[in-house]
Design a protein around this motif. Structure first.
Motif, mmCIF file in Angstrom:
data_model
loop_
_atom_site.group_PDB
_atom_site.id
_atom_site.type_symbol
_atom_site.label_atom_id
_atom_site.label_comp_id
_atom_site.label_asym_id
_atom_site.label_seq_id
_atom_site.Cartn_x
_atom_site.Cartn_y
_atom_site.Cartn_z
ATOM 1 N N PHE A 93 -25.838 -8.081 30.095
ATOM 2 C CA PHE A 93 -25.371 -8.420 28.750
ATOM 3 C C PHE A 93 -24.043 -9.166 28.818
ATOM 4 C CE2 PHE A 93 -23.151 -7.441 24.732
ATOM 5 C CZ PHE A 93 -24.045 -8.052 23.865
ATOM 6 N N ALA A 94 -23.157 -8.742 29.703
ATOM 7 C CA ALA A 94 -21.892 -9.455 29.871
ATOM 8 C C ALA A 94 -22.142 -10.881 30.337
ATOM 9 C CB ALA A 94 -21.007 -8.711 30.872
ATOM 10 N N SER A 100 -19.438 -16.611 24.840
ATOM 11 C CA SER A 100 -18.770 -16.023 23.679
ATOM 12 C C SER A 100 -18.691 -14.523 23.939
ATOM 13 C CB SER A 100 -19.571 -16.304 22.407
ATOM 14 O OG SER A 100 -18.929 -15.758 21.279
ATOM 15 N N PRO A 101 -17.726 -14.094 24.752
ATOM 16 C CA PRO A 101 -17.725 -12.736 25.327
ATOM 17 C C PRO A 101 -17.761 -11.612 24.294
ATOM 18 C CG PRO A 101 -16.131 -14.139 26.447
ATOM 19 C CD PRO A 101 -16.593 -14.896 25.248
ATOM 20 N N ARG A 102 -18.638 -10.645 24.564
ATOM 21 C CA ARG A 102 -18.733 -9.444 23.735
ATOM 22 C C ARG A 102 -18.350 -8.185 24.513
ATOM 23 N NH1 ARG A 102 -21.961 -10.597 19.195
ATOM 24 N NH2 ARG A 102 -21.049 -8.675 18.351
ATOM 25 N N VAL A 103 -18.245 -8.310 25.844
ATOM 26 C CA VAL A 103 -17.912 -7.163 26.689
ATOM 27 C C VAL A 103 -16.477 -7.307 27.175
ATOM 28 C CG1 VAL A 103 -18.488 -5.869 28.784
ATOM 29 C CG2 VAL A 103 -20.310 -6.940 27.427
ATOM 30 N N HIS A 104 -15.634 -6.326 26.821
ATOM 31 C CA HIS A 104 -14.232 -6.400 27.231
ATOM 32 C C HIS A 104 -13.995 -5.751 28.582
ATOM 33 C CE1 HIS A 104 -10.164 -7.529 26.353
ATOM 34 N NE2 HIS A 104 -9.726 -6.328 26.653
ATOM 35 N N SER A 105 -14.797 -4.737 28.936
ATOM 36 C CA SER A 105 -14.679 -4.128 30.256
ATOM 37 C C SER A 105 -15.960 -3.383 30.592
ATOM 38 C CB SER A 105 -13.475 -3.182 30.335
ATOM 39 O OG SER A 105 -13.730 -1.959 29.672
ATOM 40 N N LEU A 106 -16.105 -3.067 31.881
ATOM 41 C CA LEU A 106 -17.303 -2.394 32.375
ATOM 42 C C LEU A 106 -16.936 -1.200 33.244
ATOM 43 C CD1 LEU A 106 -19.325 -5.527 33.599
ATOM 44 C CD2 LEU A 106 -19.996 -4.050 31.695
ATOM 45 N N ILE A 107 -17.656 -0.094 33.056
ATOM 46 C CA ILE A 107 -17.632 1.032 33.991
ATOM 47 C C ILE A 107 -19.063 1.183 34.490
ATOM 48 C CG2 ILE A 107 -17.088 3.467 34.357
ATOM 49 C CD1 ILE A 107 -15.333 3.347 31.840
ATOM 50 N N LEU A 108 -19.252 0.983 35.792
ATOM 51 C CA LEU A 108 -20.588 0.956 36.373
ATOM 52 C C LEU A 108 -20.775 2.181 37.257
ATOM 53 C CD1 LEU A 108 -20.534 -2.837 37.323
ATOM 54 C CD2 LEU A 108 -21.447 -1.794 35.226
ATOM 55 N N HIS A 187 -20.132 -14.952 38.883
ATOM 56 C CA HIS A 187 -19.163 -15.949 38.441
ATOM 57 C C HIS A 187 -19.061 -16.013 36.913
ATOM 58 C CE1 HIS A 187 -23.036 -18.084 38.438
ATOM 59 N NE2 HIS A 187 -22.524 -18.864 37.508
ATOM 60 N N LYS A 188 -20.082 -15.486 36.222
ATOM 61 C CA LYS A 188 -20.063 -15.515 34.763
ATOM 62 C C LYS A 188 -19.281 -14.345 34.163
ATOM 63 C CE LYS A 188 -24.385 -18.068 34.152
ATOM 64 N NZ LYS A 188 -25.751 -18.059 33.571
#
Length: 283
Positions: A93-94, A100-108, A187-188
Motif C-alpha cells: 500500500f505504501a 501521493s503518500p498515505r503511509v507515514h510510517s511502518l512497523i513490520l 525505492h518507492k
C-alpha cells in the motif's frame, strides 16, 4: 465492530488524532488478534484502528479498497503495523500510494518483502478451488508444533480459534494474497520511517527472509524479541507495545502524532523502556 467498505473495523481512541495507528493481521487473524495492543495503547492515549480484510484476490484490489477506506474515514496519512501478510500488504500500500503518500510510517512484524519465499506462487491461483479444511491445514502447517511456554500456547490456541471463524472465501483470498507472485519495490518507499520487529526463536519466516528485510531497509530500526514465535503481539504484548511506543515517539509534537499529547510523556516511556531492559542498540 462495524462493517465499512467492506472492512470490519475496531476503532478506538480520540477522534481528534488525524494520523492513527492501523493494525493489519496475518492470514489467520481477525481484527481482535490485536486486542492487547488496543487495550494498552488506547489507555495511553493513542488512536488505534484494527481491521479485518474483506475478500480481495489481488494486491492492487486490496490497495484500492484500503485507500477508499482511508478516504471514508477522512484520514490523509496513517501509521501501519502489519503482521506477516499484514506487513506485506502495508508495504504494497505504501508503494501503491508513493506518488501521493498515505503511509507515514511502518512497523513490520514477522513480515516479508517477496512472496516467493513460501514456494507456493504456482498454486496461488488455485486456492479459490480448495475446500475450507484443506486451506486451514495449509495455514496450520506454519504454526509452532513443538513445546512452547504457556503464554505462547495460549496465543496459538487463540489464533486457531480465530482461524476457525474464517470462511472458505476469506481464507482462500488471504492465501492468494500471501502467495501470488509479487515483491516490494523499496525505492518507492525508502523515505518512510520503518521499524522491523522479529523474533529470535522459531517462526514461519526463514532466516533468509529476515535478512532480505534488513537489506531492503538498511536504515530501519530493529525491534528484536528473544522469543514470541509467530504471534508476539499476543504472547509478548508488553514488549511489542513498548516497541510500538518507541517507534511512534519520533512523531510526538507533530501533526502526524498518533497520541493525545496530554496523555503520555517521554519521561514515562523512558521508565517503561528501562523496566524491560531494552538497550540503545536494540532501538
Amino acid at each position: 465492530m462495524t462493517l465499512i467498505l467492506p472492512f470490519k473495523l475496531a476503532c478506538v481512541g480520540p477522534r481528534s488524532i488525524r494520523c492513527p495507528l492501523i493494525f493489519l493481521p496475518p492470514v489467520s487473524g481477525t481484527a481482535d488478534v490485536f486486542f492487547r495492543q488496543i487495550l494498552a495503547l488506547t489507555g495511553w492515549g493513542y488512536r488505534v484502528i484494527a481491521l479485518q480484510y474483506p475478500v480481495y484476490w489481488d494486491h492492487l484490489e486490496f490497495c484500492d479498497g484500503f485507500r477508499k477506506l482511508l478516504d471514508h474515514l477522512q484520514l490523509d496519512k496513517v501509521h501501519l503495523f502489519g503482521a506477516s501478510l499484514g506487513g506485506f500488504l502495508a508495504q504494497k500500500f505504501a508503494e501503491y500510494t508513493h506518488k501521493s503518500p498515505r503511509v507515514h510510517s511502518l512497523i513490520l512484524c514477522n513480515s516479508f518483502s517477496d512472496t516467493s519465499i513460501f514456494n507456493q506462487t504456482w498454486t496461488a491461483n488455485s486456492f479459490w478451488l480448495m475446500p475450507t479444511f484443506m486451506l486451514k491445514k495449509i495455514v496450520l502447517g506454519n504454526f509452532s508444533s513443538g513445546p512452547v511456554d504457556p503464554m505462547m500456547a495460549d496465543a496459538i490456541d487463540f489464533m486457531v480459534n480465530r482461524l476457525e471463524s474464517l470462511g472458505q472465501s476469506e481464507l482462500a483470498s488471504r492465501l492468494t494474497l500471501n502467495c501470488q507472485n509479487s515483491y516490494v519495490e523499496p525505492h518507492k518507499i525508502r523515505d518512510i520511517p520503518v521499524t522491523i520487529m522479529d523474533v529470535f526463536d522459531q517462526s514461519a519466516l526463514s532466516t533468509e527472509a529476515k535478512e532480505e528485510m534488513y537489506k531492503l531497509y538498511p536504515n530501519a530500526r530493529r525491534a528484536h524479541l528473544k522469543t514470541g514465535g509467530n504471534f508476539p503481539y499476543l504472547c509478548r504484548s508488553a514488549e511489542v507495545n513498548l516497541y510500538v511506543q518507541i517507534h511512534l515517539l519520533q512523531f510526538h509534537g507533530t501533526k502526524y502524532a498518533a497520541i493525545d499529547p496530554s496523555m503520555v510523556s517521554a519521561e514515562e516511556l523512558e521508565v517503561q523502556k528501562g523496566s524491560l531492559g531494552i538497550s540503545q542498540e536494540e532501538q
